[in-house]
Design an enzyme around this catalytic site. Structure first.
Site, PDB file in Angstrom:
ATOM      1  N   ASP A 145       0.862  -1.173   0.000  1.00  0.00           N
ATOM      2  CA  ASP A 145       0.000   0.000   0.000  1.00  0.00           C
ATOM      3  C   ASP A 145       0.902   1.228   0.000  1.00  0.00           C
ATOM      4  OD1 ASP A 145      -2.409   1.504   0.313  1.00  0.00           O
ATOM      5  OD2 ASP A 145      -3.241  -0.146   1.480  1.00  0.00           O
TER       6      ASP A 145
ATOM      7  N   ASP B 178      -3.163   4.562  -2.504  1.00  0.00           N
ATOM      8  CA  ASP B 178      -4.295   5.031  -1.712  1.00  0.00           C
ATOM      9  C   ASP B 178      -4.848   6.336  -2.293  1.00  0.00           C
ATOM     10  OD1 ASP B 178      -5.860   4.762   0.833  1.00  0.00           O
ATOM     11  OD2 ASP B 178      -4.888   6.674   1.299  1.00  0.00           O
TER      12      ASP B 178
ATOM     13  N   GLU C 196      -6.552   3.103  -5.989  1.00  0.00           N
ATOM     14  CA  GLU C 196      -7.829   3.156  -5.269  1.00  0.00           C
ATOM     15  C   GLU C 196      -8.595   4.369  -5.788  1.00  0.00           C
ATOM     16  OE1 GLU C 196      -9.775   3.509  -0.810  1.00  0.00           O
ATOM     17  OE2 GLU C 196      -7.985   4.655  -1.316  1.00  0.00           O
TER      18      GLU C 196
ATOM     19  N   HIS D 142     -11.075  -3.234   3.548  1.00  0.00           N
ATOM     20  CA  HIS D 142     -10.977  -2.774   4.932  1.00  0.00           C
ATOM     21  C   HIS D 142     -11.855  -1.576   5.234  1.00  0.00           C
ATOM     22  CE1 HIS D 142      -8.282  -0.356   2.548  1.00  0.00           C
ATOM     23  NE2 HIS D 142      -8.160   0.518   3.519  1.00  0.00           N
ATOM     24  N   ASP D 143     -12.507  -1.006   4.233  1.00  0.00           N
ATOM     25  CA  ASP D 143     -13.336   0.180   4.434  1.00  0.00           C
ATOM     26  C   ASP D 143     -14.834  -0.099   4.385  1.00  0.00           C
ATOM     27  OD1 ASP D 143     -11.275   2.030   4.786  1.00  0.00           O
ATOM     28  OD2 ASP D 143     -11.021   2.312   2.626  1.00  0.00           O
TER      29      ASP D 143
END
Length: 542
Positions: A99, A201, A264, A325-326
């Site tokens: 990431d 990200d 992302e 994860h969100d």
């Protein structure tokens, strides 16, 4: 694109490092713990692991506030632990994706500390500083994703700095070439250590309006949406200049063989696909989240897949994400039976799928007592159900204290109440389990080129059924999913002489020959090999 790039054929597996495996007994997952579990991932059949941030951080946003891009936070271990993990992954044939968080740093990063010293600081322009508005308030109406104004006043200098997320996460000024150069060097640091790519990200946030215009109000704000949704982020995200940066990032990655750049990007399909870039020199895989928030309805799914396939630029490679994860876990959103269908859909659509840790055993969102809440989103905006802790709880490995995640008496987030039965060890031994299904699906992908690089073609189907073909020359697979509760009568395509069921989400369905007219049970999905002129074996005369 030849179709042979590893990331086209891969199944990517996301690991949230705090929650995968704790090796040192402090109740928090770490890199050594991940290394201990790589044999499991090799058995599962995934091809690449993407690890959420583990860099040095004050952990205000659990690693997404980075203090040092070139080191490992002591919570997660050391650079030596990372190198050992990378070596073990290579030995098992697993690719390693990191990431990368370029939009903002921690407010404790040396760059920001220097920037904050004075308006005359050499790094002042590395961040976004502005004078107050005429009334002394924030320079614009821009809002932070985690609540409140996106501008934080600095008493010492009399200016505001911009933060799209927490005030402890000041945004970098990506219009500054020195910032770009420093961040690209950070990417090279990890590429030189052998990583196989990056998931970037909030890629679409990197550039902000250079005229600092107010964002317009959002007349279609969804109920219970985050506070930032009160405005349309016209001037704070998805700016045209961002594509120049993505192209530069791609050039950094392309300087190393067989690397991948993933972005992302939470945008509608027509905007998402622009991140492939001119002549496909942008992100290899702009993450496609269209199915995460969509209604679990056959008509909606058909439309999403069809629109996405049509919107892809020529040569652009598709990808699908259904959990991360969100967002709430698949099994909590859909229930256990439909979650099996979701796994079938994810692993048979055209393109690269990303699987979130624990979804392969149908982990569910875990209720978090108020005194155990960690997520700053929930703390800043309580009561709307926006907290992300429920889907970040520790991996459930076995029926043991703390589900085998840690030897500590308490893990950083609560263990699920059903961990004694919903765990890897129990499901690995159960032929009808979700884990067995996912394992078989991934094995089938590896065995069938049609499921990795094959064409996609939608088929007409009853209202609650999704049905499509995946094909390579000489071999066709039919995938059918019944999202309804009642059985549906279906027929093979008219040019199919016979068929063989290769896999079903219903463990009671026998595999083997399938009649031209067949019944698909409620909540059942199947993968069928079609035998017709294309797939028939050659005659002796041939």
């Amino acid at each position: 694109m030849s179709g042979q790039e590893w990331w086209k054929r891969a199944v990517i597996y996301q690991i949230y490092p705090r929650s995968f495996q704790d090796a040192d007994g402090d109740g928090i997952g770490d890199l050594a713990g991940i290394a201990q579990r790589l044999d499991y991932l090799s058995w599962l059949g995934v091809d690449a692991i993407w690890i959420s941030p583990f860099y040095t951080s004050p952990m205000k946003d659990f690693g997404y506030d980075i203090q040092d891009y070139r080191d490992v936070d002591p919570i997660f271990g050391t650079l030596a632990d990372f190198d050992a993990l990378a070596a073990r992954a290579r030995a098992l044939g697993l690719k390693l994706i990191l990431d990368f968080v370029p939009n903002h740093t921690s407010d404790r990063h040396p760059w920001f500390l220097e920037s904050r010293q004075s308006p005359a600081s050499a790094k002042r322009d590395w961040y976004i500083w502005r004078d107050p508005a005429a009334d002394g308030g924030p320079p614009t109406n821009w809002l932070a994703e985690f609540g409140g104004s996106a501008w934080e006043y600095d008493e010492a200098s009399g200016q505001y700095y911009y933060h799209a997320f927490l005030k402890e996460q000041p945004d970098l000024n990506w219009r500054n070439p020195e910032v770009r150069a420093a961040m690209y060097d950070a990417m090279r640091f990890w590429l030189e250590r052998g990583v196989d790519g990056f998931r970037v990200d909030v890629m679409w946030h990197l550039i902000k309006d250079d005229q600092f215009r107010d964002n317009p109000p959002n007349p279609a704000r969804p109920p219970n949406a985050g506070p930032a949704n009160a405005l349309i982020p016209l001037y704070t995200a998805d700016r045209p200049e961002v594509h120049d940066i993505v192209r530069e990032m791609r050039a950094v990655v392309d300087a190393y063989p067989e690397r991948v750049l993933i972005g992302e990007i939470w945008l509608p399909t027509d905007r998402l696909v622009t991140y492939y870039g001119h002549d496909l020199r942008g992100a290899h895989l702009p993450f496609n989240f269209q199915l995460i928030g969509a209604a679990w309805d056959a008509g909606v799914i058909k439309e999403i897949v069809g629109d996405y396939e049509k919107a892809l630029p020529r040569g652009g490679w598709p990808n699908w994400v259904m959990g991360n994860h969100d967002k709430g876990r698949i099994a909590s959103r859909l229930g256990p039976r439909q979650a099996r269908l979701a796994m079938l859909l994810l692993l048979t659509l055209r393109g690269t799928p990303t699987l979130y840790y624990g979804d392969e055993i149908a982990m569910r969102d875990v209720p978090i007592p108020p005194d155990r809440v960690c997520d700053p989103y929930e703390k800043n905006v309580p009561g709307l159900g926006l907290g992300r802790d429920p889907q970040r709880t520790p991996m459930q490995w076995e029926d043991a204290p703390q589900a085998g995640f840690t030897r500590a008496s308490r893990s950083w987030l609560p263990i699920a109440a059903d961990a004694s039965t919903v765990n890897v060890a129990a499901q690995r031994a159960a032929p009808a389990s979700m884990l067995t299904l996912v394992h078989r699906l991934i094995a089938l992908r590896k065995a069938e080129a049609a499921l990795t690089i094959g064409d996609y073609g939608a088929l007409d189907a009853p209202e609650r059924v999704v049905m499509f073909l995946r094909r390579v020359p000489g071999r066709r697979l039919l995938i059918a999913l019944n999202l309804g509760e009642s059985a549906q009568s279906l027929s093979l395509p008219g040019d199919s002489r016979q068929a063989t069921t290769l896999l079903s989400t219903d463990p009671e369905r026998p595999l083997g020959d399938l009649a031209p007219a067949f019944t698909l049970g409620g909540g059942e999905g199947i993968v069928v090999l079609l035998a017709d002129r294309e797939t028939a074996p050659p005659s002796p005369a041939a």
